[in-house]
Design a protein around this motif. Sequence first.
Motif, mmCIF file in Angstrom:
data_model
loop_
_atom_site.group_PDB
_atom_site.id
_atom_site.type_symbol
_atom_site.label_atom_id
_atom_site.label_comp_id
_atom_site.label_asym_id
_atom_site.label_seq_id
_atom_site.Cartn_x
_atom_site.Cartn_y
_atom_site.Cartn_z
ATOM 1 N N TYR A 103 50.902 36.522 23.263
ATOM 2 C CA TYR A 103 50.965 37.867 22.695
ATOM 3 C C TYR A 103 51.256 38.922 23.757
ATOM 4 C CZ TYR A 103 48.592 35.397 18.912
ATOM 5 O OH TYR A 103 48.272 34.494 17.924
ATOM 6 N N LYS A 121 50.547 42.834 25.410
ATOM 7 C CA LYS A 121 49.326 43.362 26.013
ATOM 8 C C LYS A 121 48.263 43.748 24.998
ATOM 9 C CE LYS A 121 47.762 46.719 29.445
ATOM 10 N NZ LYS A 121 48.172 47.807 30.368
ATOM 11 N N ARG A 140 48.199 42.809 21.830
ATOM 12 C CA ARG A 140 48.141 41.775 20.803
ATOM 13 C C ARG A 140 48.785 42.225 19.480
ATOM 14 N NH1 ARG A 140 44.399 37.347 21.297
ATOM 15 N NH2 ARG A 140 44.443 36.064 19.428
ATOM 16 N N ASP A 195 41.723 30.456 21.622
ATOM 17 C CA ASP A 195 42.150 31.847 21.604
ATOM 18 C C ASP A 195 41.550 32.510 22.837
ATOM 19 O OD1 ASP A 195 41.948 34.846 20.883
ATOM 20 O OD2 ASP A 195 43.218 34.031 19.308
ATOM 21 N N THR A 243 42.166 35.311 26.543
ATOM 22 C CA THR A 243 42.905 36.233 27.393
ATOM 23 C C THR A 243 42.419 36.076 28.829
ATOM 24 O OG1 THR A 243 43.514 38.551 27.759
ATOM 25 C CG2 THR A 243 41.286 38.138 26.932
ATOM 26 N N TRP A 244 43.361 36.065 29.776
ATOM 27 C CA TRP A 244 43.072 35.912 31.197
ATOM 28 C C TRP A 244 43.756 37.031 31.969
ATOM 29 C CZ3 TRP A 244 40.413 31.541 33.229
ATOM 30 C CH2 TRP A 244 40.120 30.540 32.308
ATOM 31 N N ASP A 245 43.092 37.559 32.955
ATOM 32 C CA ASP A 245 43.706 38.550 33.838
ATOM 33 C C ASP A 245 43.290 38.223 35.260
ATOM 34 O OD1 ASP A 245 45.069 40.701 34.788
ATOM 35 O OD2 ASP A 245 43.555 42.190 34.230
ATOM 36 N N ARG A 274 48.325 40.067 32.780
ATOM 37 C CA ARG A 274 47.372 39.504 31.815
ATOM 38 C C ARG A 274 48.106 38.599 30.837
ATOM 39 N NH1 ARG A 274 42.414 40.191 29.812
ATOM 40 N NH2 ARG A 274 41.989 41.930 31.254
ATOM 41 N N GLU A 275 47.484 37.468 30.505
ATOM 42 C CA GLU A 275 48.060 36.538 29.533
ATOM 43 C C GLU A 275 47.086 36.363 28.378
ATOM 44 O OE1 GLU A 275 50.293 33.103 30.899
ATOM 45 O OE2 GLU A 275 49.182 31.842 29.473
ATOM 46 N N THR A 276 47.548 36.678 27.186
ATOM 47 C CA THR A 276 46.752 36.519 25.973
ATOM 48 C C THR A 276 47.479 35.542 25.070
ATOM 49 O OG1 THR A 276 45.933 38.796 26.141
ATOM 50 C CG2 THR A 276 45.715 37.698 24.006
ATOM 51 N N SER A 285 47.088 31.960 22.096
ATOM 52 C CA SER A 285 46.297 31.099 21.213
ATOM 53 C C SER A 285 47.082 29.822 20.975
ATOM 54 C CB SER A 285 45.999 31.791 19.882
ATOM 55 O OG SER A 285 47.195 31.995 19.144
#
Length: 310
Positions: free
Chosen positions: A83, A85, A87, A286, A288-290, A296-298, A300
């Motif tokens: 997704y 930023k 979402r 599901d 999110t990582w920053d 940032r990677e979001t 699922s």
Amino acid sequence: MRKRLLFIMILALVCYGKMLAQDTTTNIRGMTVNLDEVVVAAQRVGFDVNSFIKRVEDDTTFYRAFKNLHRVGFTASNDIRVYDKDRSAIKASLLSKTRQLINGNCRHMETLSEKTTGNFYTKDHGYNYYTAALYANLFFTQGTVCGEEAVTGSKSSLDKHKGQLKQLIFNPGKPIKGVPIVGGKVAIFDPAVQRLYDFSIIAATYHDSISCYVFTARAKKDLGLFDRGDIVIDELITYFNKENFEIVSRKYSLSYKTVLFDFKVQMNVEMTKVNDLLIPLLVTYDGTWDVAFKKRETASFIARFGNFNQ
């Protein structure tokens, strides 16, 4: 006389209530565990809460179930979405069906159908996103693999992170070596960490068909700011089959935030049985990582497995 009888009855009810309240909690190695009435009754006829907690802590059936995917043929439905930023839109995705074939002690995978959007792949057909690379490492077979061939030579940083993530997936509650700050904070059975959690064991029926004991570890709600900073596993819920104590389902939520990185992840895994093998049936993720100096990677994903054969 009536007043005296009424007083005795009220006193008896109060005492019974206190006895019941005491009976529905137990202390295991300094860990207070709440029990429902069914578990309390089972305890009176032989169910050993201490042994059950130890079984939860040392369980390997979850890990073996994922390894069993290497032993059977199956078809899989793979749905990965990355997704933007906030979402509000999907910026890259993969929707595919794959089939793993077994020949002796070898396995290989065929792609039955595939559709991608955005920049899901790199120019050399690698993965532009960390979540996709981890998914492929867990569920896709590259080329023909015979046995469990060990990877030789030095591991890349990504390979090390994959291994650490697998530890967290397969053994939540165990410390993770090589992960600074977070590694020891996931060890919810360690005395230094368990004080931050509420634990419970209840009896429940999974999908209206499997009688289970359900073990839950949930971060306490009234933690101070300092203690809250030591929480990584927000919630861990595991359904164990009453008959053989194999894991039927596991759901967990993880989160953490520092200056260098933050993440918030939810996962759910459902199991099935193929002959005598425990196998993942459904895996959802599901998160999110920053990480510092990276975007940032979001993302699922949903992985569904079926048409098993040995």
